[in-house]
Scaffold this motif. Structure first.
Motif, PDB file in Angstrom:
ATOM      1  N   GLU A 142      52.134 -37.606 -13.636  1.00 24.82           N
ATOM      2  CA  GLU A 142      52.121 -39.183 -14.456  1.00 24.82           C
ATOM      3  C   GLU A 142      51.208 -38.399 -15.756  1.00 24.82           C
ATOM      4  OE1 GLU A 142      50.337 -39.053 -12.213  1.00 24.82           O
ATOM      5  OE2 GLU A 142      49.963 -41.087 -10.666  1.00 24.82           O
ATOM      6  N   GLN A 143      50.726 -37.544 -16.586  1.00 21.15           N
ATOM      7  CA  GLN A 143      50.327 -36.853 -16.889  1.00 21.15           C
ATOM      8  C   GLN A 143      51.984 -36.660 -18.079  1.00 21.15           C
ATOM      9  OE1 GLN A 143      48.232 -33.115 -17.155  1.00 21.15           O
ATOM     10  NE2 GLN A 143      48.193 -33.129 -19.686  1.00 21.15           N
ATOM     11  N   GLN A 145      55.263 -37.659 -16.823  1.00 20.65           N
ATOM     12  CA  GLN A 145      55.400 -38.863 -17.576  1.00 20.65           C
ATOM     13  C   GLN A 145      55.455 -39.683 -18.541  1.00 20.65           C
ATOM     14  OE1 GLN A 145      55.214 -40.664 -14.231  1.00 20.65           O
ATOM     15  NE2 GLN A 145      57.117 -40.530 -13.193  1.00 20.65           N
ATOM     16  N   THR A 146      54.499 -40.115 -19.187  1.00 20.33           N
ATOM     17  CA  THR A 146      53.624 -40.053 -20.303  1.00 20.33           C
ATOM     18  C   THR A 146      54.158 -39.458 -21.466  1.00 20.33           C
ATOM     19  OG1 THR A 146      51.919 -40.855 -19.223  1.00 20.33           O
ATOM     20  CG2 THR A 146      51.556 -41.192 -21.354  1.00 20.33           C
ATOM     21  N   TRP A 147      53.653 -38.286 -21.772  1.00 23.44           N
ATOM     22  CA  TRP A 147      53.842 -37.145 -22.264  1.00 23.44           C
ATOM     23  C   TRP A 147      55.863 -37.479 -22.851  1.00 23.44           C
ATOM     24  CZ3 TRP A 147      52.717 -35.419 -26.878  1.00 23.44           C
ATOM     25  CH2 TRP A 147      50.867 -34.605 -26.005  1.00 23.44           C
ATOM     26  N   GLU A 149      57.703 -40.276 -22.028  1.00 15.70           N
ATOM     27  CA  GLU A 149      57.718 -41.264 -22.654  1.00 15.70           C
ATOM     28  C   GLU A 149      57.527 -41.232 -24.078  1.00 15.70           C
ATOM     29  OE1 GLU A 149      55.930 -44.688 -21.090  1.00 15.70           O
ATOM     30  OE2 GLU A 149      56.401 -43.835 -19.632  1.00 15.70           O
ATOM     31  N   ARG A 150      56.380 -40.171 -24.741  1.00 18.29           N
ATOM     32  CA  ARG A 150      56.259 -40.057 -26.159  1.00 18.29           C
ATOM     33  C   ARG A 150      57.747 -39.322 -26.678  1.00 18.29           C
ATOM     34  NH1 ARG A 150      50.175 -38.480 -26.348  1.00 18.29           N
ATOM     35  NH2 ARG A 150      49.179 -39.822 -25.137  1.00 18.29           N
TER      36      ARG A 150
ATOM     37  N   THR B 138      40.329 -40.139 -22.849  1.00 20.84           N
ATOM     38  CA  THR B 138      40.363 -40.958 -23.076  1.00 20.84           C
ATOM     39  C   THR B 138      42.054 -40.036 -24.479  1.00 20.84           C
ATOM     40  OG1 THR B 138      39.654 -42.033 -25.458  1.00 20.84           O
ATOM     41  CG2 THR B 138      39.305 -43.096 -23.324  1.00 20.84           C
ATOM     42  N   PRO B 141      46.891 -37.631 -21.729  1.00 20.76           N
ATOM     43  CA  PRO B 141      47.557 -38.672 -20.834  1.00 20.76           C
ATOM     44  C   PRO B 141      47.247 -38.245 -19.206  1.00 20.76           C
ATOM     45  CG  PRO B 141      48.763 -37.078 -22.712  1.00 20.76           C
ATOM     46  CD  PRO B 141      47.365 -36.869 -22.488  1.00 20.76           C
ATOM     47  N   ALA B 142      46.825 -39.252 -18.881  1.00 21.06           N
ATOM     48  CA  ALA B 142      46.567 -39.640 -17.443  1.00 21.06           C
ATOM     49  C   ALA B 142      45.061 -38.353 -16.610  1.00 21.06           C
ATOM     50  CB  ALA B 142      48.033 -38.805 -16.168  1.00 21.06           C
ATOM     51  N   ASP B 145      43.353 -41.408 -14.899  1.00 22.69           N
ATOM     52  CA  ASP B 145      44.147 -41.506 -13.981  1.00 22.69           C
ATOM     53  C   ASP B 145      44.156 -40.309 -12.928  1.00 22.69           C
ATOM     54  OD1 ASP B 145      45.990 -43.553 -14.833  1.00 22.69           O
ATOM     55  OD2 ASP B 145      47.737 -42.103 -14.936  1.00 22.69           O
ATOM     56  N   THR B 163      42.677 -46.423 -22.187  1.00 28.36           N
ATOM     57  CA  THR B 163      42.408 -45.555 -22.979  1.00 28.36           C
ATOM     58  C   THR B 163      41.954 -46.288 -24.217  1.00 28.36           C
ATOM     59  OG1 THR B 163      45.025 -45.753 -23.082  1.00 28.36           O
ATOM     60  CG2 THR B 163      43.906 -43.708 -21.510  1.00 28.36           C
TER      61      THR B 163
END
Lengths: 300, 441
Positions: A142-143, A145-147, A149-150, B138, B141-142, B145, B163
């Motif tokens: 997820e970490q 994936q978030t990056w 997207e950004r 927050t 990223p993640a 999670d 977050t």
């Protein structure tokens, strides 16, 4: 120089800011040497490199007839600069798909560095894809994936707990199919002393080799800039197992000095490609030894 | 690399050629080695200076015990001082706080806070206290999670607000949820931050004000270098830490950061993170960490065992025999028995710095069996034979083989080993450092 300087300003003040204060303008005596040595040690250069620099400094001071402390700084600066070099350009051009494998111990900043690197390459017009090869740590996928997207680059991910080597296989096929020309592979953090995990890393490397004969084209070790002497052991072990080609040093926006870079380059010949100077996506700069040493010497 | 401070110190003392009481000169020379060893282990320079000063005061005039060489004596003093500096293992303390007690985890990015939060929860539950996790990072990223995944994995209740909320609000709300859920201890997982980041440090201050933690634990990477003092000082000044947790101790860093942080904050080291698995969490032992920082494995335990197994008189007698080349099979047998008295071979090997990696290559049973066989063979010899192995002709060897239940070639092997050992003693007399034959085959 810009960002490099601003990020390193704190380092500069605590490192060579003091040297000018300490050294002032007086005759060189035993205390002077102790002060210089203290500064080098506290910058994490390590005992061996510090001794080497000190010996060199003393020889040159003698040879050049230097007697005053304020004349020491340029000589010291030159000695330190000569220990470093510009990194060669990364070997990521001239073929349909280049693979960069990112490795390092837990918490060194691999995922964040990948995002920053992807952003740089993306903006330079490359078609970047990321592979979420850290299938072990909770939410590591997820970490990334978030990056992704950004930064605006696609991320290929498998299931948590999946086989990272298999993922590398899929990601390569996918990158080829979508005509991406750079694939950056994230891997789980692992201590270099953990035999099984290091073997797994070697397997990831050999799988990428099966897909593209000369891959991975760069294997970058991400080192935490606050790490002390252990950084050298890390670099040695990772190089032994996966043939590391260069280093990214992270977290140099604090007061950490990053002095282990010297030993890693002089003893292992591993170039520093990038320096991480913060948590924002732009906070990754090309390593420039002139700026590195210059910024350290600037007073404000 | 300083594989072994003990060896280096002994070499220094050998050069000085001294014995008996430690003079100021001896100690000065030794302190230079100690200083370098500590710096190599990443102990921060100002901390090294203070430490060396204290050791020096203790060492000057210290009586050298009969069984220890001066170098070993200094190592012993350094080790003792190191253990004192590292302090006793700190226990969690919730006195003066009401349930749910709050533990706030703080530290730099990547030091291991989130993993530690989950490990701490497992640890608390084992102690019979109901834990509760609050996801207050927050920024990364993640990170939320990650904590939620871990909480589910270990089946511990948690509170998260994604977050978008402010971390201090999340913590306050989480604490209410913990109370409603009847939890005993709430663990706050805060975002990693630099100790010089004023905005983020203010945020920690606010979280502290609103949750009134019983424990504020600094989670620090055991591989940290000279920066350790600044990190510990920075966090301590802003939020007042109550303890330290050192992570990634399963690597091969010497862990000097532990002394640096302990010395500048005065707070106890409470736990060690020993592996990425969620049960890789240990209460801290000062003696083990001290040995590790000195890079000496458990050489002290070995020294103690050797002290117990040998007495001074015997050692002198043996030394004399060696010097005069009167070392017999009888002496060989006695030495073997002493070695066996000291513990198992692989166990001892593990205590010797640098030898640990051979541990797995050695078949303990095989070594034990071999040592026993050697004992049996020598036991089947007459006193005359033991003192004069030259008279051992073929028929005597056959008798010994029958008596000890082995083949003649086993007897020959032992005799060969004994001759090798005699040769080795000869080399020792001439001052050369030999390889030890036989054992590692």
């Amino acid at each position: 120089m810009g960002i490099f300087r601003s990020g390193l300003s704190k380092t500069r003040q605590s490192f060579f800011g003091r040297i000018t204060q300490m050294l002032g303008q007086s005759e060189i005596d035993e205390d002077t040497w102790d002060d210089v040595e203290a500064i080098l040690i506290q910058a994490d250069l390590g005992v061996a490199t510090t001794q080497q620099v000190m010996d060199d400094l003393k020889t040159r001071v003698k040879r050049e007839g230097i007697t005053r402390t304020d004349q020491l700084q340029p000589v010291l600066k030159q000695i330190l600069r000569e220990l470093l070099d510009f990194p060669p350009p990364m070997n990521i051009s001239g073929r349909p798909l280049s693979i960069i494998l990112i490795v390092g111990v837990n918490g060194s900043g691999k995922t964040t560095s990948i995002a920053k690197l992807a952003n740089r390459l993306n903006r330079a017009g490359r078609k970047v894809m990321l592979a979420a090869g850290d299938t072990f740590r909770a939410a590591a996928i997820e970490q990334l994936q978030t990056w992704g997207e950004r930064v605006g680059v696609p991320v290929i991910a498998g299931k948590p707990g999946g086989d990272p080597a298999a993922l590398v296989y899929d990601a390569t096929a996918s990158a080829n199919a979508r005509s991406n020309d750079i694939l950056i592979i994230d891997t789980a953090g692992r201590l270099h002393t953990n035999y099984n995990l290091m073997e797994e890393l070697a397997k990831i490397r050999s799988v990428s080799r099966k897909v593209i004969a000369d891959a991975p084209h760069e294997v970058l070790l991400v080192l935490d800039g606050t790490t002390g002497q252990n950084a050298l052991q890390q670099a040695q072990k990772f190089r032994e197992l996966v043939d590391v080609t260069g280093v990214i040093v992270t977290k140099l926006d604090g007061t950490a000095k990053g002095g282990m870079v010297f030993a890693i380059f002089t003893e292992l010949g591993l170039p520093v490609h990038y320096v991480g100077l913060g948590e924002k996506v732009d906070d990754l700069v090309l390593f420039n030894p002139d700026n590195f040493v210059d910024s350290l010497f600037d007073e404000n | 690399m300083f594989e072994n401070l003990s060896e280096r110190l002994q070499a220094t003392f050998d050069r000085l050629g001294r014995a008996g009481k430690l003079t100021e000169n001896d100690v000065d020379t030794a302190m230079r080695e100690v200083r370098l060893a500590l710096l190599e282990a990443d102990v921060a320079l100002p901390v090294v200076k203070n430490f060396v000063k204290r050791v020096k005061e203790r060492a000057i005039g210290a009586e050298v015990t009969k069984s220890l060489k001066p170098g070993q004596q200094v190592v012993k003093i350094v080790h003792e001082e190191l253990i004192e500096t590292l302090g006793d293992p700190g226990r969690l303390s919730f006195s003066g706080s009401t349930k749910p007690h709050v533990i706030m985890l703080v530290g730099l990015q990547g030091s291991g806070k989130t993993t530690t939060a989950a490990k701490l929860a497992v640890h608390l539950r084992k102690e019979g206290r109901q834990p509760f996790l609050i996801a207050a990072d927050t920024y990364r990223p993640a990170a939320v999670d990650q904590l939620v995944t871990l909480a589910k994995q270990i089946n511990v209740p948690y509170h998260e607000e994604g977050t978008r909320s402010r971390p201090a609000d999340i913590c306050a709300n989480g604490l209410k949820a913990a109370k409603d859920g009847g939890a005993a201890v709430a663990i706050l997982d805060t975002a990693g931050r630099l100790q010089i980041d004023d905005t983020l440090m203010s945020e920690l201050e606010e979280i502290k004000r609103r949750t009134n933690p019983a424990e504020i634990l600094l989670v620090a990477d055991s591989m940290t270098g000279q920066e350790a003092v600044h990190i510990a000082e920075g966090f301590n000044q802003r939020v007042g830490i109550t303890g330290l947790i050192l992570t990634k101790i399963d690597g091969d860093a010497r862990g000097g950061a532990a002394i640096s942080m302990r010395e500048v904050t005065g707070v106890p080291i409470k736990f060690l993170g020993t592996a990425e698995k969620l049960d890789g969490f240990e209460v801290f032992h000062p003696d083990r960490l001290a040995s590790r920082i000195l890079g000496m494995g458990d050489v002290l335990t070995l020294i103690e065992k050797a002290e117990a197994a040998y007495d001074e008189q015997e050692a002198l007698k043996l030394q004399k025999k060696l010097m005069e080349n009167q070392f017999t099979l009888q002496d060989f047998l006695e030495q073997l028995q002493k070695i066996r008295k000291m513990g198992s071979f692989t166990q001892m090997l593990g205590m010797i710095p640098g030898m640990n990696r051979f541990k797995n290559d050695i078949d303990e049973e095989d070594v034990e069996k071999r040592l026993k066989r050697v004992e049996a063979i020598i036991n089947s010899m007459t006193a005359t034979e033991r003192n004069n192995p030259k008279i051992l002709n073929a028929s005597r060897r056959q008798r010994i083989a029958r008596g000890s239940g082995v083949e003649v070639r086993d007897v020959n092997d032992v005799l060969k080993q004994f001759r090798d050992m005699q040769k080795l003693m000869g080399q020792l007399r001439k001052g050369r450092m030999p390889r030890i034959p036989g054992m590692m085959r």
